[in-house]
Design a protein around this motif. Structure first.
Motif, PDB file in Angstrom:
ATOM      1  N   THR A 127      34.958  48.539  31.879  1.00 43.66           N
ATOM      2  CA  THR A 127      34.969  49.870  32.481  1.00 43.66           C
ATOM      3  C   THR A 127      33.617  50.190  33.107  1.00 43.66           C
ATOM      4  O   THR A 127      33.547  50.744  34.217  1.00 43.66           O
ATOM      5  CB  THR A 127      35.326  50.926  31.418  1.00 43.66           C
ATOM      6  OG1 THR A 127      36.626  50.647  30.889  1.00 43.66           O
ATOM      7  CG2 THR A 127      35.326  52.325  32.011  1.00 43.66           C
ATOM      8  N   ARG A 128      32.534  49.830  32.404  1.00 40.40           N
ATOM      9  CA  ARG A 128      31.200  50.090  32.945  1.00 40.40           C
ATOM     10  C   ARG A 128      30.968  49.334  34.253  1.00 40.40           C
ATOM     11  O   ARG A 128      30.178  49.743  35.084  1.00 40.40           O
ATOM     12  CB  ARG A 128      30.139  49.668  31.917  1.00 40.40           C
ATOM     13  CG  ARG A 128      30.159  50.489  30.649  1.00 40.40           C
ATOM     14  CD  ARG A 128      29.482  51.828  30.811  1.00 40.40           C
ATOM     15  NE  ARG A 128      29.687  52.669  29.645  1.00 40.40           N
ATOM     16  CZ  ARG A 128      28.943  52.625  28.545  1.00 40.40           C
ATOM     17  NH1 ARG A 128      27.939  51.764  28.457  1.00 40.40           N
ATOM     18  NH2 ARG A 128      29.210  53.431  27.534  1.00 40.40           N
ATOM     19  N   ARG A 129      31.698  48.233  34.421  1.00 35.75           N
ATOM     20  CA  ARG A 129      31.580  47.443  35.653  1.00 35.75           C
ATOM     21  C   ARG A 129      32.664  47.812  36.660  1.00 35.75           C
ATOM     22  O   ARG A 129      32.873  47.112  37.641  1.00 35.75           O
ATOM     23  CB  ARG A 129      31.636  45.954  35.303  1.00 35.75           C
ATOM     24  CG  ARG A 129      30.462  45.513  34.434  1.00 35.75           C
ATOM     25  CD  ARG A 129      30.734  44.230  33.696  1.00 35.75           C
ATOM     26  NE  ARG A 129      30.860  43.101  34.590  1.00 35.75           N
ATOM     27  CZ  ARG A 129      31.288  41.901  34.209  1.00 35.75           C
ATOM     28  NH1 ARG A 129      31.651  41.691  32.959  1.00 35.75           N
ATOM     29  NH2 ARG A 129      31.350  40.930  35.077  1.00 35.75           N
ATOM     30  N   ARG A 130      33.378  48.913  36.356  1.00 35.16           N
ATOM     31  CA  ARG A 130      34.390  49.465  37.265  1.00 35.16           C
ATOM     32  C   ARG A 130      35.566  48.522  37.482  1.00 35.16           C
ATOM     33  O   ARG A 130      36.229  48.551  38.516  1.00 35.16           O
ATOM     34  CB  ARG A 130      33.746  49.872  38.598  1.00 35.16           C
ATOM     35  CG  ARG A 130      32.571  50.825  38.430  1.00 35.16           C
ATOM     36  CD  ARG A 130      31.849  51.121  39.741  1.00 35.16           C
ATOM     37  NE  ARG A 130      32.679  51.824  40.685  1.00 35.16           N
ATOM     38  CZ  ARG A 130      32.931  53.143  40.636  1.00 35.16           C
ATOM     39  NH1 ARG A 130      32.418  53.878  39.673  1.00 35.16           N
ATOM     40  NH2 ARG A 130      33.698  53.718  41.540  1.00 35.16           N
ATOM     41  N   ARG A 131      35.830  47.702  36.491  1.00 33.40           N
ATOM     42  CA  ARG A 131      36.981  46.787  36.553  1.00 33.40           C
ATOM     43  C   ARG A 131      38.108  47.408  35.717  1.00 33.40           C
ATOM     44  O   ARG A 131      38.456  46.963  34.625  1.00 33.40           O
ATOM     45  CB  ARG A 131      36.568  45.405  36.047  1.00 33.40           C
ATOM     46  CG  ARG A 131      35.589  44.727  37.008  1.00 33.40           C
ATOM     47  CD  ARG A 131      34.804  43.607  36.398  1.00 33.40           C
ATOM     48  NE  ARG A 131      35.629  42.514  35.898  1.00 33.40           N
ATOM     49  CZ  ARG A 131      35.144  41.413  35.333  1.00 33.40           C
ATOM     50  NH1 ARG A 131      33.822  41.263  35.229  1.00 33.40           N
ATOM     51  NH2 ARG A 131      35.930  40.471  34.880  1.00 33.40           N
ATOM     52  N   TRP A 132      38.670  48.480  36.276  1.00 26.39           N
ATOM     53  CA  TRP A 132      39.598  49.314  35.528  1.00 26.39           C
ATOM     54  C   TRP A 132      40.840  48.553  35.065  1.00 26.39           C
ATOM     55  O   TRP A 132      41.265  48.704  33.905  1.00 26.39           O
ATOM     56  CB  TRP A 132      40.036  50.517  36.370  1.00 26.39           C
ATOM     57  CG  TRP A 132      38.992  51.130  37.227  1.00 26.39           C
ATOM     58  CD1 TRP A 132      38.985  51.237  38.583  1.00 26.39           C
ATOM     59  CD2 TRP A 132      37.770  51.762  36.805  1.00 26.39           C
ATOM     60  NE1 TRP A 132      37.869  51.881  39.038  1.00 26.39           N
ATOM     61  CE2 TRP A 132      37.097  52.215  37.966  1.00 26.39           C
ATOM     62  CE3 TRP A 132      37.182  51.974  35.564  1.00 26.39           C
ATOM     63  CZ2 TRP A 132      35.885  52.878  37.918  1.00 26.39           C
ATOM     64  CZ3 TRP A 132      35.964  52.637  35.511  1.00 26.39           C
ATOM     65  CH2 TRP A 132      35.336  53.078  36.671  1.00 26.39           C
ATOM     66  N   TRP A 133      41.442  47.775  35.971  1.00 21.72           N
ATOM     67  CA  TRP A 133      42.702  47.112  35.625  1.00 21.72           C
ATOM     68  C   TRP A 133      42.496  46.088  34.516  1.00 21.72           C
ATOM     69  O   TRP A 133      43.338  45.953  33.619  1.00 21.72           O
ATOM     70  CB  TRP A 133      43.301  46.443  36.872  1.00 21.72           C
ATOM     71  CG  TRP A 133      43.890  47.437  37.814  1.00 21.72           C
ATOM     72  CD1 TRP A 133      43.374  47.846  39.010  1.00 21.72           C
ATOM     73  CD2 TRP A 133      45.086  48.198  37.623  1.00 21.72           C
ATOM     74  NE1 TRP A 133      44.176  48.810  39.575  1.00 21.72           N
ATOM     75  CE2 TRP A 133      45.239  49.043  38.757  1.00 21.72           C
ATOM     76  CE3 TRP A 133      46.047  48.232  36.622  1.00 21.72           C
ATOM     77  CZ2 TRP A 133      46.311  49.913  38.890  1.00 21.72           C
ATOM     78  CZ3 TRP A 133      47.120  49.110  36.753  1.00 21.72           C
ATOM     79  CH2 TRP A 133      47.241  49.921  37.880  1.00 21.72           C
ATOM     80  N   GLU A 134      41.383  45.378  34.563  1.00 22.93           N
ATOM     81  CA  GLU A 134      41.110  44.414  33.496  1.00 22.93           C
ATOM     82  C   GLU A 134      40.883  45.124  32.166  1.00 22.93           C
ATOM     83  O   GLU A 134      41.315  44.641  31.117  1.00 22.93           O
ATOM     84  CB  GLU A 134      39.879  43.578  33.854  1.00 22.93           C
ATOM     85  CG  GLU A 134      40.110  42.622  35.016  1.00 22.93           C
ATOM     86  CD  GLU A 134      38.833  41.888  35.382  1.00 22.93           C
ATOM     87  OE1 GLU A 134      38.421  41.014  34.613  1.00 22.93           O
ATOM     88  OE2 GLU A 134      38.254  42.196  36.448  1.00 22.93           O
ATOM     89  N   ALA A 135      40.207  46.260  32.207  1.00 27.91           N
ATOM     90  CA  ALA A 135      39.978  47.023  30.978  1.00 27.91           C
ATOM     91  C   ALA A 135      41.308  47.483  30.376  1.00 27.91           C
ATOM     92  O   ALA A 135      41.535  47.375  29.160  1.00 27.91           O
ATOM     93  CB  ALA A 135      39.078  48.218  31.259  1.00 27.91           C
TER      94      ALA A 135
END
Length: 403
Positions: free
Chosen positions: A258-266
């Motif tokens: 999430t901190r890396r803005r990889r929402w779908w992976e999170a």
């Protein structure tokens, strides 16, 4: 002059951006946000999420603390005093215990009491700060006096107690703004877990290290540590305790993504790893991780809030009962994330209500949070006459200067 913590985050972002000669368009593009969003942050109209704050700090080549202000500036005197005593104890500067052979069951009870205090007291920082210094000295004494060849079992028990104590110190020091001490505590927790040859506590120590790395703006390192530790747990489905650590480690992974803005992976990590583990464990508090279905749902809310999907976050939050959680920190964090959702939607009365509720639940957490100060500052600028006095009263309780 105003202290650093009273300078708005947006002004700090603008200062460092202009000092480096960067345009709003360039910084916003590299940070993956809209130029208008960055403009609103700099003008104090929007409060950035943690993920955006870390990204902006990275693009501006400054530590995140430079955008937030020094955390220790926001600590109340009694909290800072307790932290000073904790630091002395960690450095071995307190007198040794008079007990030449500390009683291990009594030490175990004292560590558990300190954990319960930290997780359940509204004034948890000042209360825990009183308990920790003598406890650190006594646990260190227990480790020193359990070195005889015939005391292998007692030595391992002492290291289990030490691992749990240093896990508490990791979170206490992190939340009071001392990342150096938090990292030291995380390292000591891992060493003691290894000495105890305790797989559960070794996994817990990596969970602790992951949180330190997240707080220090190193999500890639946090993800690596947590994924490795989860893989080392092996067949985690065979034990509810192992499942709780497996799930907790994947919550760290989800936050890192999430901190890396990889929402779908999170979201995928929660769905494929954390949620199945939570179905095995139910809501619990294994190794003080507060892991279970409720915590997984809270992380779903967090992901959607960070992603700007406030409608989805608020819908998910309807299924969360934060007061069923044994941790005041998790309760307050959830309430503040809902506050951020309403702030993004400019529903200021709801922002105020949630801030006041978070203050009721965990006043020290709220009063010492620089991001909360930013929310209150923005609320004061926008407050309508019908609730401006309540906002001013909240600001006064937080010791904020008039501006």
């Amino acid at each position: 002059m105003s202290p650093a913590s009273d300078i708005p985050i947006g002004e700090r972002v603008r200062f460092y951006r202009t000092r480096r000669g960067r345009t709003q368009a360039a910084v916003a593009g590299l940070a993956g946000i809209a130029e208008d969003y960055l403009s609103q942050i700099e003008r104090g109209l929007k409060t950035p999420t943690i993920a955006v704050l870390h990204t902006l700090a990275k693009e501006l080549a400054v530590p995140t603390s430079a955008l937030l202000g020094e955390p220790q500036q926001a600590q109340e005197d009694r909290v800072r005093s307790g932290l000073d005593e904790v630091e002395k104890a960690l450095m071995g500067l307190r007198p040794l215990s008079a007990d030449s052979l500390p009683d291990l069951p009594a030490l175990r009870d004292r560590v558990e009491t300190a954990w319960r205090t930290y997780q359940s007291s509204p004034t948890r920082f000042s209360d825990t700060g009183l308990l920790l210094p003598p406890l650190i000295a006594d646990v260190d004494n227990a480790l020193r006096t359990r070195k005889a060849p015939g005391e292998t079992r007692q030595r391992r028990d002492a290291h289990r107690i030490a691992a749990d104590l240093y896990a508490l110190l990791r979170t206490y020091c992190k939340r009071t703004g001392r990342m150096d001490l938090s990292l030291l505590a995380a390292d000591r927790a891992r060493r003691s877990a290894q000495e105890a040859d305790d797989p559960l506590r070794m996994a817990t120590s990596d969970w602790n290290l992951g949180h330190v790395l997240l707080a220090d703006g190193e999500p890639e390192g946090a993800e690596l540590v947590a994924r490795r530790a989860a893989a080392e747990l092996g067949d985690w489905q065979t034990s509810p305790d192992l499942a709780a650590l497996y799930g907790s480690l994947h919550l760290v992974v989800a936050v890192a993504l999430t901190r890396r803005r990889r929402w779908w992976e999170a979201r995928s990590v929660l769905r494929e790893h954390a949620a199945p583990a939570a179905r095995i464990t139910g809501d619990g508090n294994v190794q003080w991780t507060v892991f279970g279905p409720a915590n997984v749902l809270m992380h779903e809310v967090s992901i959607e809030m960070e992603a700007g999907q406030t409608g989805a976050a608020l819908r998910i939050a309807q299924g969360v009962d934060p007061y069923a959680m044994p941790s005041i920190e998790r309760q307050a964090t959830h309430l503040l994330e809902l506050t951020r959702c309403y702030e993004q939607r400019r529903e200021d009365p709801a922002v105020l209500l949630h801030l006041k509720e978070a203050e009721r639940v965990a006043p020290e957490d709220v009063h010492n949070s620089l991001l909360v100060r930013e929310l209150v500052r923005g609320l004061r600028q926008r407050a309508r006459p019908s609730y401006s006095r309540e906002v001013a009263a909240l600001a006064a309780r937080m010791g904020m200067l008039a501006n």
